[in-house]
Design a protein around this motif. Structure first.
Motif, PDB file in Angstrom:
ATOM      1  N   ALA A   1      -9.775  -6.268   2.411  1.00 27.90           N
ATOM      2  CA  ALA A   1      -9.902  -6.975   3.618  1.00 27.90           C
ATOM      3  C   ALA A   1     -10.135  -8.019   2.769  1.00 27.90           C
ATOM      4  N   HIS A   2     -10.017  -9.511   2.919  1.00 24.46           N
ATOM      5  CA  HIS A   2     -10.103 -10.761   3.254  1.00 24.46           C
ATOM      6  C   HIS A   2     -10.694 -11.147   3.892  1.00 24.46           C
ATOM      7  N   PRO A   3     -11.948 -11.641   3.667  1.00 21.36           N
ATOM      8  CA  PRO A   3     -12.778 -11.893   4.182  1.00 21.36           C
ATOM      9  C   PRO A   3     -13.142 -12.945   5.422  1.00 21.36           C
ATOM     10  N   GLU A   4     -12.117 -13.845   5.365  1.00 24.93           N
ATOM     11  CA  GLU A   4     -12.424 -14.221   6.332  1.00 24.93           C
ATOM     12  C   GLU A   4     -10.879 -14.281   6.862  1.00 24.93           C
ATOM     13  N   VAL A   5     -10.002 -13.657   6.570  1.00 27.61           N
ATOM     14  CA  VAL A   5      -8.502 -13.811   7.654  1.00 27.61           C
ATOM     15  C   VAL A   5      -8.651 -12.032   7.420  1.00 27.61           C
ATOM     16  N   GLY A   6      -9.160 -11.204   8.211  1.00 28.54           N
ATOM     17  CA  GLY A   6      -9.931 -10.016   8.336  1.00 28.54           C
ATOM     18  C   GLY A   6      -8.996  -8.434   8.453  1.00 28.54           C
ATOM     19  N   ASN A   7      -7.191  -9.161   9.065  1.00 29.68           N
ATOM     20  CA  ASN A   7      -6.575  -8.133   8.902  1.00 29.68           C
ATOM     21  C   ASN A   7      -5.715  -8.595   8.183  1.00 29.68           C
ATOM     22  N   LEU A   8      -5.459  -9.498   7.766  1.00 29.28           N
ATOM     23  CA  LEU A   8      -4.663  -9.690   5.479  1.00 29.28           C
ATOM     24  C   LEU A   8      -5.568  -8.497   4.155  1.00 29.28           C
ATOM     25  N   TYR A   9      -5.088  -7.378   3.910  1.00 29.49           N
ATOM     26  CA  TYR A   9      -5.657  -6.971   2.996  1.00 29.49           C
ATOM     27  C   TYR A   9      -4.574  -6.760   1.620  1.00 29.49           C
ATOM     28  N   PHE A  10      -5.858  -6.710   0.620  1.00 29.51           N
ATOM     29  CA  PHE A  10      -5.006  -6.470  -0.635  1.00 29.51           C
ATOM     30  C   PHE A  10      -5.534  -5.441  -1.873  1.00 29.51           C
ATOM     31  N   ALA A  11      -3.707  -5.204  -2.370  1.00 33.29           N
ATOM     32  CA  ALA A  11      -3.838  -4.105  -3.283  1.00 33.29           C
ATOM     33  C   ALA A  11      -3.322  -5.063  -4.305  1.00 33.29           C
ATOM     34  N   ASN A  12      -3.788  -5.631  -5.056  1.00 30.63           N
ATOM     35  CA  ASN A  12      -3.192  -6.215  -6.356  1.00 30.63           C
ATOM     36  C   ASN A  12      -3.826  -6.243  -7.254  1.00 30.63           C
ATOM     37  N   GLY A  13      -3.359  -6.761  -8.309  1.00 27.00           N
ATOM     38  CA  GLY A  13      -3.846  -7.164  -9.950  1.00 27.00           C
ATOM     39  C   GLY A  13      -3.735  -5.768 -10.580  1.00 27.00           C
ATOM     40  N   PHE A  14      -3.610  -4.533 -10.346  1.00 27.47           N
ATOM     41  CA  PHE A  14      -3.661  -3.714 -10.911  1.00 27.47           C
ATOM     42  C   PHE A  14      -3.948  -3.784 -12.491  1.00 27.47           C
ATOM     43  N   SER A  15      -3.014  -4.772 -13.184  1.00 27.54           N
ATOM     44  CA  SER A  15      -2.721  -5.083 -14.356  1.00 27.54           C
ATOM     45  C   SER A  15      -2.599  -3.806 -15.550  1.00 27.54           C
ATOM     46  N   GLY A  16      -1.729  -2.589 -15.068  1.00 32.66           N
ATOM     47  CA  GLY A  16      -0.949  -2.209 -15.897  1.00 32.66           C
ATOM     48  C   GLY A  16      -1.127  -0.934 -15.239  1.00 32.66           C
ATOM     49  N   HIS A  17      -2.326  -0.440 -14.793  1.00 30.08           N
ATOM     50  CA  HIS A  17      -2.308   0.935 -14.311  1.00 30.08           C
ATOM     51  C   HIS A  17      -2.217   0.620 -12.399  1.00 30.08           C
ATOM     52  N   GLY A  18      -1.135   0.333 -12.215  1.00 28.46           N
ATOM     53  CA  GLY A  18      -1.158   0.080 -11.155  1.00 28.46           C
ATOM     54  C   GLY A  18      -0.499   1.800 -10.263  1.00 28.46           C
ATOM     55  N   LEU A  19       0.757   1.813 -11.392  1.00 28.51           N
ATOM     56  CA  LEU A  19       1.283   3.039 -11.125  1.00 28.51           C
ATOM     57  C   LEU A  19       0.417   4.246 -10.880  1.00 28.51           C
ATOM     58  N   GLN A  20      -0.481   4.256 -11.962  1.00 29.56           N
ATOM     59  CA  GLN A  20      -0.836   5.733 -11.987  1.00 29.56           C
ATOM     60  C   GLN A  20      -2.235   5.820 -10.439  1.00 29.56           C
ATOM     61  N   GLN A  21      -3.283   5.154 -10.271  1.00 26.33           N
ATOM     62  CA  GLN A  21      -3.619   4.490  -9.789  1.00 26.33           C
ATOM     63  C   GLN A  21      -3.338   4.945  -7.999  1.00 26.33           C
ATOM     64  N   ALA A  22      -1.580   4.795  -7.635  1.00 24.61           N
ATOM     65  CA  ALA A  22      -1.109   4.472  -6.663  1.00 24.61           C
ATOM     66  C   ALA A  22      -1.167   5.293  -5.292  1.00 24.61           C
ATOM     67  N   PRO A  23      -1.703   6.330  -5.735  1.00 23.16           N
ATOM     68  CA  PRO A  23      -2.227   7.357  -4.655  1.00 23.16           C
ATOM     69  C   PRO A  23      -3.107   7.189  -3.877  1.00 23.16           C
ATOM     70  N   ALA A  24      -4.525   7.134  -4.755  1.00 22.21           N
ATOM     71  CA  ALA A  24      -5.569   7.051  -4.413  1.00 22.21           C
ATOM     72  C   ALA A  24      -5.898   5.892  -3.760  1.00 22.21           C
ATOM     73  N   ALA A  25      -5.932   4.723  -4.543  1.00 23.39           N
ATOM     74  CA  ALA A  25      -5.221   3.547  -3.621  1.00 23.39           C
ATOM     75  C   ALA A  25      -5.022   3.284  -2.331  1.00 23.39           C
ATOM     76  N   GLY A  26      -3.828   3.855  -2.363  1.00 22.22           N
ATOM     77  CA  GLY A  26      -3.111   3.881  -0.800  1.00 22.22           C
ATOM     78  C   GLY A  26      -3.903   4.190   0.152  1.00 22.22           C
ATOM     79  N   ARG A  27      -4.354   5.893  -0.411  1.00 21.37           N
ATOM     80  CA  ARG A  27      -5.020   6.950   0.550  1.00 21.37           C
ATOM     81  C   ARG A  27      -6.468   5.903   1.041  1.00 21.37           C
ATOM     82  N   ALA A  28      -7.097   5.513   0.138  1.00 18.85           N
ATOM     83  CA  ALA A  28      -8.592   4.321  -0.182  1.00 18.85           C
ATOM     84  C   ALA A  28      -7.702   3.161   0.791  1.00 18.85           C
ATOM     85  N   LEU A  29      -7.274   2.323   0.744  1.00 17.54           N
ATOM     86  CA  LEU A  29      -6.790   1.490   1.635  1.00 17.54           C
ATOM     87  C   LEU A  29      -6.136   1.500   3.606  1.00 17.54           C
ATOM     88  N   ALA A  30      -5.130   2.727   3.342  1.00 18.59           N
ATOM     89  CA  ALA A  30      -5.165   3.457   4.729  1.00 18.59           C
ATOM     90  C   ALA A  30      -6.194   3.636   5.395  1.00 18.59           C
TER      91      ALA A  30
END
Length: 398
Positions: free
Chosen positions: A336-365
């Motif tokens: 989450a953004h520290p000042e805009v508390g209901n804005l969440y990020f799942a970005n900037g994986f820089s080439g390894h987003g596909l392989q990490q998406a299932p776990a990153a999605g779970r963590a953000l959820a």
């Protein structure tokens, strides 16, 4: 409203709006609705439901554990559990063609200390990575030239490649069946009231009120964040993938990464190859032109030097895609953004987003529903480091 329908009519309200319906956004939606049983309304907004130009579908679709950051290794290992077990997760007909062929990351004498340091981190995380000297490389991979090499790290298990379209399709289908709504539209504005996002405005004038907004916009994530008045150092980087045919049969081959940055791996009867883009090579969002001189001048010469059989290879076809490049440290921004508390990020994986998406999605959820990370502590990837300009360096960017 059916998936793929254009958004028209009056404003609607959702508990969570996810902008970006490719692998990361769909992983968040799947984790919220199918894994955690979130009872609130979830909308996924995707501007191109064909995914023809998605970073997900235009990637090299591979997974590895060879990172220098422990949290990256943990993300990939957690995602590997889903990738290995798609039939158990999604049903007996599910198949993503996972080939556990491994990565082979090669090092010059200058790069060997980094390779060895990374290997120590990987072994501490229980990753099944073997460190080989030039003699060991030649014995295990007789088709490789060890000239100029001091060693290599080979993923014996837990690394390989798969069909990105199939995994995305499984996640989207399961998320929809669990209640997530997929809508077609482009975000033109974000409404804020003080330290909260209250709505998303689409290009056709439709508005979605929201309790929380998840930025899963891939290469466009920086532009989306700017609509909320937030700086996010994520921008597109173009990556060209070349398909070649090698006359000589080489036998089993992992995904090989040369010290030059050029990579190659098998793909059926062919091989795909490419090279990481330059750090300052920002791409236009609509630039999907293949850079054929890159193959002739950089990729092919490096391939032929490292694997002599590729001197006689034939270029079959090629494509270009983008990935979401974090210019600060080439690591994901998750949280989450520290000042805009209901804005969440799942970005900037820089080439390894596909392989990490299932776990990153779970963590953000988990963060959305429980207010904290539960399965994996990914606080190292929080936005706070972005605001402070404090990079978390990942040394294995491919």
């Amino acid at each position: 409203m059916r998936e793929g329908d254009a958004l028209t009519g009056s404003s609607e309200s959702y508990d969570v709006v996810i902008v970006g319906g490719a692998i990361v956004g769909s992983s968040v939606a799947y984790a919220l609705k199918a894994e955690l049983g979130f009872e609130g309304r979830v909308a996924v907004v995707e501007r191109d439901p064909t995914y023809a130009r998605s970073a997900t579908t235009l990637s090299a679709a591979s997974i590895r554990q060879q990172f220098s950051t422990p949290e990256n290794i943990r993300l990939s290992r957690a995602s590997l559990a889903m990738i290995r077990n798609v039939k158990a997760v999604f049903g007996p007909e599910a198949d993503i063609g996972f080939h556990e062929g491994g990565y082979l990351i090669l090092a010059s004498p200058e790069g060997l200390p980094v390779l060895e340091a990374n290997h120590r981190v990987q072994r501490a995380e229980s990753a099944d990575i073997a460190l080989l000297d030039p003699e060991g490389l030649a014995a295990r991979f007789p088709w490789i030239s060890t000239e100029g090499l001091a060693g290599g790290a080979f993923g014996v298990t837990g690394e390989g490649w798969f069909d990105a379209h199939s995994l995305l399709g499984l996640l989207r289908k399961a998320a929809r069946e669990a209640g997530a709504v997929y809508l077609t539209g482009s975000v033109a504005g974000i409404d804020r009231e003080g330290g909260r996002v209250v709505g998303v405005r689409l290009a056709d004038g439709h508005r979605l009120a929201c309790g929380a907004l998840v930025n899963a916009a891939g290469p466009a994530a920086g532009d989306l964040a700017a609509l909320a008045g937030v700086a996010l150092p994520v921008e597109p980087r173009k990556r060209c993938v070349f398909v070649v045919h090698c006359r000589e049969r080489l036998g089993p081959m992992p995904l090989v990464v040369d010290p030059s940055g050029v990579y190659v791996r098998p793909e059926g009867e062919f091989h795909i190859c490419g090279v990481s883009p330059e750090e300052d090579a920002r791409a236009a969002a609509d630039d999907f032109e293949v850079d054929y001189p890159l193959f002739e001048e950089v990729v092919w010469p490096a391939l032929a030097t490292r694997v002599p059989a590729f001197e006689a290879c034939k270029l079959i076809r090629a494509w270009a895609g983008h990935y979401d490049y974090n210019t600060l440290d080439q690591n994901a921004v998750i949280g989450a953004h520290p000042e805009v508390g209901n804005l969440y990020f799942a970005n900037g994986f820089s080439g390894h987003g596909l392989q990490q998406a299932p776990a990153a999605g779970r963590a953000l959820a988990e963060l959305l529903t429980a207010g904290r990370f539960v399965s994996l502590d990914l606080s190292i990837f929080g936005y706070e480091r972005i605001a402070a300009g404090r990079p978390v360096r990942e040394l294995n960017v491919i």
